[in-house]
Design a protein around this motif. Structure first.
Motif, mmCIF file in Angstrom:
data_model
loop_
_atom_site.group_PDB
_atom_site.id
_atom_site.type_symbol
_atom_site.label_atom_id
_atom_site.label_comp_id
_atom_site.label_asym_id
_atom_site.label_seq_id
_atom_site.Cartn_x
_atom_site.Cartn_y
_atom_site.Cartn_z
ATOM 1 N N UNK A 1 10.720 5.265 -24.042
ATOM 2 C CA UNK A 1 9.562 5.444 -23.173
ATOM 3 C C UNK A 1 9.715 4.499 -21.988
ATOM 4 N N UNK A 2 9.326 4.955 -20.805
ATOM 5 C CA UNK A 2 9.480 4.139 -19.604
ATOM 6 C C UNK A 2 8.221 4.183 -18.758
ATOM 7 N N UNK A 3 7.934 3.069 -18.089
ATOM 8 C CA UNK A 3 6.859 2.971 -17.106
ATOM 9 C C UNK A 3 7.455 2.347 -15.855
ATOM 10 N N UNK A 4 7.171 2.942 -14.698
ATOM 11 C CA UNK A 4 7.676 2.407 -13.440
ATOM 12 C C UNK A 4 6.542 2.295 -12.423
ATOM 13 N N UNK B 1 0.818 -1.212 0.000
ATOM 14 C CA UNK B 1 0.000 0.000 0.000
ATOM 15 C C UNK B 1 0.846 1.253 0.000
ATOM 16 N N UNK B 2 2.068 1.182 0.536
ATOM 17 C CA UNK B 2 2.905 2.374 0.580
ATOM 18 C C UNK B 2 3.475 2.653 -0.809
ATOM 19 N N UNK B 3 3.247 3.839 -1.288
ATOM 20 C CA UNK B 3 3.879 4.336 -2.513
ATOM 21 C C UNK B 3 3.652 3.431 -3.709
ATOM 22 N N UNK B 4 2.447 2.871 -3.827
ATOM 23 C CA UNK B 4 2.153 2.128 -5.057
ATOM 24 C C UNK B 4 1.848 3.133 -6.162
ATOM 25 N N UNK B 5 2.873 3.906 -6.515
ATOM 26 C CA UNK B 5 2.740 4.963 -7.508
ATOM 27 C C UNK B 5 3.169 4.445 -8.874
ATOM 28 N N UNK B 6 2.435 4.867 -9.875
ATOM 29 C CA UNK B 6 2.830 4.620 -11.256
ATOM 30 C C UNK B 6 3.520 5.864 -11.785
ATOM 31 N N UNK B 7 4.542 5.655 -12.593
ATOM 32 C CA UNK B 7 5.266 6.754 -13.217
ATOM 33 C C UNK B 7 5.414 6.441 -14.701
ATOM 34 N N UNK B 8 5.191 7.418 -15.526
ATOM 35 C CA UNK B 8 5.427 7.278 -16.968
ATOM 36 C C UNK B 8 6.354 8.405 -17.390
ATOM 37 N N UNK B 9 7.187 8.145 -18.383
ATOM 38 C CA UNK B 9 8.098 9.205 -18.774
ATOM 39 C C UNK B 9 8.984 8.842 -19.943
ATOM 40 N N UNK B 10 10.000 9.660 -20.120
ATOM 41 C CA UNK B 10 10.896 9.570 -21.265
ATOM 42 C C UNK B 10 12.335 9.455 -20.802
#
Length: 285
Positions: free
Chosen positions: A53-56, A17-26
């Motif tokens: 392109x990246x997804x984290x 639950x902590x920091x289940x963040x999605x990130x998209x970027x270049x």
């Protein structure tokens, strides 16, 4: 069993639950190659661009899963080597690299606490390449189909079939990322790609018989298996080498390297605990 399962789930809840963040970027930067056309480990004269392109996804404070697609160019040439033997060989190549990758990052620090962290990463990728060169008139010549080292020829069964243009590599490297704002994270990373092929540059082992290559693949194949008979002013032209003469070194596989700046945008998720570059500044009344 139910109590044990419930206890395990209770312990696991903070992790998922902590920091289940999605990130998209270049990512944008440079690509390099290491192989048989390099006298040095890496020849930075042939640095070329790369983008991706990246997804984290942050699993917890220290583990981030990642995936993405990248495109880069690699190149090399004997003309800039110092060794007289390599200069006389006079080979050159360039190739696009298309890559899809999956992996994980291990964050050294708690980025939400410190605002930055170095990290290491590793994974697996599927990539494609397509080595070509230029003739004296500037025309593009595809190298694989020429079987310059006897790949796919019945007279040289030990060379096997022509090398595959789609292969697996192992990406790994280091990076540094920094929370710029609540939504944006900036970073820089360099990643080496260990491949399982020695033919990114179409060079690996020894020369094959000139007449056999001529009969099987034609004059163009002979011309680009050995270019030491071209007059360039840097060396004395010499005839096609004997069958079995050293052309490359099969001892080490080829590598490619991507280095770039990353810009990641955070979407959704989170528990509101992420600190930012600006939120850590003291408040002025």
């Amino acid at each position: 069993m139910k109590k044990i399962l419930g206890f395990v789930l209770m312990l696991s809840t903070p992790v998922f639950t902590y920091a289940q963040d999605w990130h998209v970027g270049l990512i944008g930067g440079i690509s390099n190659y290491s192989g048989d056309l390099n006298e040095k480990r890496v020849d930075f004269k042939y640095t070329r661009p790369m983008v991706g392109l990246m997804v984290k996804k942050d699993i917890n404070r220290f583990l981030t899963l990642r995936g993405g697609f990248s495109f880069g160019m690699i190149a090399g040439a004997d003309s800039t080597n110092k060794s007289a033997a390599l200069v006389a060989r006079n080979l050159s190549f360039r190739s696009p690299i298309w890559e899809g990758h999956l992996g994980a990052e291990l964050n050294i620090l708690d980025i939400d606490d410190k605002g930055f962290t170095p990290y290491i990463f590793a994974g697996v990728s599927l990539f494609s390449f397509y080595p070509t060169t230029r003739d004296s008139a500037g025309n593009k010549i595809a190298l694989r189909r020429l079987s310059t080292e006897g790949q796919g020829l019945p007279q040289y069964p030990e060379r096997g079939n022509q090398y595959a243009l789609h292969q697996i590599s192992i990406p790994f490297g280091v990076g540094f990322k920094y929370i710029f704002t609540e939504k944006f994270t900036l970073g820089i990373e360099t990643g080496l790609r260990a491949t399982f092929t020695d033919y990114l540059d179409d060079v690996s082992t020894t020369y094959i018989d000139q007449n056999t290559l001529l009969a099987e693949r034609g004059q163009t194949a002979v011309d680009f298996a050995w270019r030491g008979d071209e007059g360039s002013g840097k060396f004395t032209p010499s005839p096609y080498p004997m069958d079995g003469a050293q052309r490359g070194s099969p001892k080490y596989k080829d590598w490619y390297i991507f280095t770039g700046i990353t810009v990641m945008y955070r979407i959704g998720g989170g528990n509101g605990m992420r600190s930012t570059n600006f939120s850590r500044c003291p408040r002025v009344n």
